[in-house]
Each structure stands twice: as structure tokens, then as C-alpha cells.
Scaffold this motif. Structure first.
Motif, PDB file in Angstrom:
ATOM      1  N   VAL A 160      54.095  60.781   8.927  1.00 46.06           N
ATOM      2  CA  VAL A 160      54.929  59.594   9.123  1.00 46.06           C
ATOM      3  C   VAL A 160      54.352  58.735  10.246  1.00 46.06           C
ATOM      4  O   VAL A 160      54.101  59.222  11.355  1.00 46.06           O
ATOM      5  N   LEU A 204      53.990  66.152   5.171  1.00 50.94           N
ATOM      6  CA  LEU A 204      54.478  64.801   5.441  1.00 50.94           C
ATOM      7  C   LEU A 204      53.791  64.240   6.680  1.00 50.94           C
ATOM      8  O   LEU A 204      53.732  64.896   7.727  1.00 50.94           O
ATOM      9  N   CYS A 252      56.691  53.443   1.599  1.00 50.02           N
ATOM     10  CA  CYS A 252      57.178  52.751   2.797  1.00 50.02           C
ATOM     11  C   CYS A 252      58.697  52.826   2.810  1.00 50.02           C
ATOM     12  O   CYS A 252      59.348  52.750   1.763  1.00 50.02           O
ATOM     13  N   TRP A 281      58.751  52.837   8.309  1.00 49.46           N
ATOM     14  CA  TRP A 281      57.736  53.873   8.315  1.00 49.46           C
ATOM     15  C   TRP A 281      56.963  53.838   7.010  1.00 49.46           C
ATOM     16  O   TRP A 281      57.402  53.319   6.010  1.00 49.46           O
ATOM     17  N   PRO A 326      50.510  59.324  13.671  1.00 53.00           N
ATOM     18  CA  PRO A 326      51.526  59.908  12.777  1.00 53.00           C
ATOM     19  C   PRO A 326      52.189  61.159  13.335  1.00 53.00           C
ATOM     20  O   PRO A 326      51.635  61.846  14.177  1.00 53.00           O
ATOM     21  N   SER A 361      60.178  60.204  15.109  1.00 53.24           N
ATOM     22  CA  SER A 361      59.313  59.022  15.059  1.00 53.24           C
ATOM     23  C   SER A 361      60.033  57.772  15.524  1.00 53.24           C
ATOM     24  O   SER A 361      59.413  56.822  16.008  1.00 53.24           O
ATOM     25  N   MET A 367      62.141  61.954  10.951  1.00 51.02           N
ATOM     26  CA  MET A 367      62.427  60.530  11.079  1.00 51.02           C
ATOM     27  C   MET A 367      63.009  60.212  12.449  1.00 51.02           C
ATOM     28  O   MET A 367      62.653  59.204  13.074  1.00 51.02           O
ATOM     29  N   TYR A 388      63.472  66.746   7.222  1.00 54.01           N
ATOM     30  CA  TYR A 388      63.207  65.330   6.958  1.00 54.01           C
ATOM     31  C   TYR A 388      63.890  64.444   8.005  1.00 54.01           C
ATOM     32  O   TYR A 388      63.291  63.522   8.563  1.00 54.01           O
ATOM     33  N   TRP A 434      64.994  57.651   1.081  1.00 54.38           N
ATOM     34  CA  TRP A 434      63.835  58.527   0.888  1.00 54.38           C
ATOM     35  C   TRP A 434      64.223  59.998   0.874  1.00 54.38           C
ATOM     36  O   TRP A 434      63.436  60.857   0.496  1.00 54.38           O
TER      37      TRP A 434
END
Length: 266
Positions: free
Chosen positions: A253, A251, A173, A266, A232, A222, A219, A215, A203
Motif C-alpha cells: 500500500v 499487499l 486505487c 492509496w 509502501p 498508512s 490502511m 486490512y 476495497w
């Protein structure tokens, strides 16, 4: 047949005495009326309360109960009067322990108790009791609140937490700042870090330099205002291990919602 009139002063004393008595009688009558009205309001309050209110003797015999208590257990109030409270306990020994506590301390608060409903399902309640001493023996006054849904939700969360922590997949998380707030055993096995080493860190420690943009883009997508639903969002990329090596990962998310339905991470 004629009597000499009493002196005026004596008659005044008599009138004052009569007046005082009449005043006391009137005051007593008003007080009794006020007490009856107060008692009626108290009874109405108890009957309208969603919480259960029940009085029982130490041997368990139920003396009084309100509609709230009957509703929690699926009975009519008349069906509970005269019954033994011990018969309602899923674990009868629990009542014996609570009664010993009541004898020793005179009260207890917020004790979680499992009771049988009329339909044989179980109601979980929070019970608060005090001991009232009466000439015929002590009486247990108890207020009962139905916490079955809360109890089931807590049990479900504990079960989900256990499943999550033991999952072979890596689950973590992340809060709104990107800091890691939870790290399961699957993540420890997959990436090599213990939870103590990563909690509070970004993260992006998982992102190899050549994959960092993927990455950050995942993020941002989302968290974007045009994001539809909680996810997701999925991306296939590489992840870094504690030994410096990398491994291919998929991944997934999803957005976490708080009690106010606001996104918390997330």
C-alpha cells in the motif's frame, strides 16, 4: 496703400476659423502622440510576453516574430525573419491543413503543433491564429504557447496508465473513504471481478472475514499521523475471489498525492 479695415464680425469669424484649425491640429498631434505611445507599449508587451507571437505570409515567409517565439525554438529573432515557416514544422503537411482551415474559417484556436528547434529537438506548441487581410495579401497572425512539458507529462501518464492496466500484478486505487476508484486487468484476472462490478465499492470486498482486521490495520497505519513517507506498507495475508475462494497475497500500500500534495487515497 491703405485698406479699409475689415468689419469686426468678419474678423471674429476669421479668428474663430483659425482657432478651430489650430485646435484640430493640436488634437491631431495629441492623438498621434497617444497612438505612438500605445503602439510602443504594445510592442514592449509583445517582446516581454513568454508566448511566441509571429506574423507570416500564406506562402510561409516569416515577417515578424518576438523574442518569445525565438526563445521557444532556440533562435535569435533575426534568424527567423525571412525564413519559411513550413521548414519549422515536423510534419509540413500539418501547416497546409491549418492554412486551409484558416482560409475557410478565418481563425483557429489551441491547435497542437510540433516544431523543430534549432538544436533539432522538438517543441510542442499550442497555436492560435487569425487571418488579417492586407492590400498585399493575407497575413497569418499567430500566438504560440510552449506546451512541451505538459505534452510529455501527458504522454508519460498515458504510458504509465497503459503499463499499469496491462500489468500481470493486481493494481487498484482506493480513495480516502476506502472506495475503489481504479481496477486493472491483473486485478480482474486475480480476483475475478470486472472493473464495473467493483468501482465505487469498498476495497474490503477483498478481505475474508478472518483477515478483515489485517486490512483495516494496514490502511490505518498508512493513513496515520506517524506514517513516514508515502510507503509502501506491506502485509502478507489472504484475499477473497469472486467465486468465494481465497488466495495468499502480498499487499503493498502506497499513498497517492494530489496536486496540492494532500493525500487523496492509496
Amino acid at each position: 496703400g491703405f485698406h479699409e479695415p475689415r468689419p469686426i464680425r468678419e474678423r471674429m469669424h476669421l479668428l474663430m476659423a483659425y482657432g478651430a484649425q489650430a485646435g484640430l491640429a493640436l488634437e491631431r498631434a495629441l492623438l498621434e502622440k497617444s497612438l505612438r505611445a500605445s503602439e510602443q507599449r504594445y510592442r514592449e508587451f509583445l517582446e516581454l510576453s513568454p508566448d511566441g507571437v509571429v506574423e507570416s505570409l500564406f506562402d510561409g515567409r516569416i515577417l515578424t516574430c518576438n523574442h518569445g517565439m525565438a526563445r521557444i525554438l532556440g533562435y535569435e529573432p533575426e534568424e527567423l525573419l525571412g525564413r519559411n515557416a513550413k521548414d519549422l514544422y515536423v510534419d509540413p503537411t500539418q501547416r497546409a491543413r491549418l492554412m486551409r482551415m484558416l482560409q475557410e474559417k478565418g481563425h483557429f484556436e489551441g491547435m497542437k503543433v510540433s516544431l523543430w528547434r534549432k538544436d533539432t529537438t522538438i517543441a510542442v506548441v499550442s497555436a492560435t491564429s487569425r487571418l488579417r487581410l492586407e492590400p498585399d495579401g493575407p497575413v497569418n497572425e499567430c500566438i504560440v504557447r510552449d506546451v512541451t512539458q505538459h505534452h510529455e507529462a501527458e504522454r508519460g501518464m498515458r504510458l504509465l496508465s497503459c503499463i499499469t492496466m496491462q500489468s500481470p500484478d493486481a493494481i487498484l486505487c482506493v480513495d480516502r473513504t476506502g472506495s475503489i476508484t481504479a481496477w486493472n486487468q491483473g486485478a480482474r484476472r486475480m480476483f475475478g471481478w470486472n472493473s464495473e462490478e467493483v468501482l465505487g465499492k469498498s476495497w474490503l470486498i477483498l478481505a475474508p472475514e478472518n483477515c478483515r482486521e489485517a486490512y483495516e490495520r494496514l490502511m490505518a497505519t498508512s493513513a496515520g499521523s506517524d506514517a513516514q513517507g508515502p510507503g509502501p506498507w506491506i502485509a502478507e495475508t489472504l484475499a477473497k475471489r469472486t467465486d468465494g475462494g481465497t488466495l495468499p497475497v502480498r499487499l503493498s500500500v502506497s499513498v497517492l498525492k494530489g496536486e496540492s500534495e494532500a493525500d487523496t487515497g492509496w
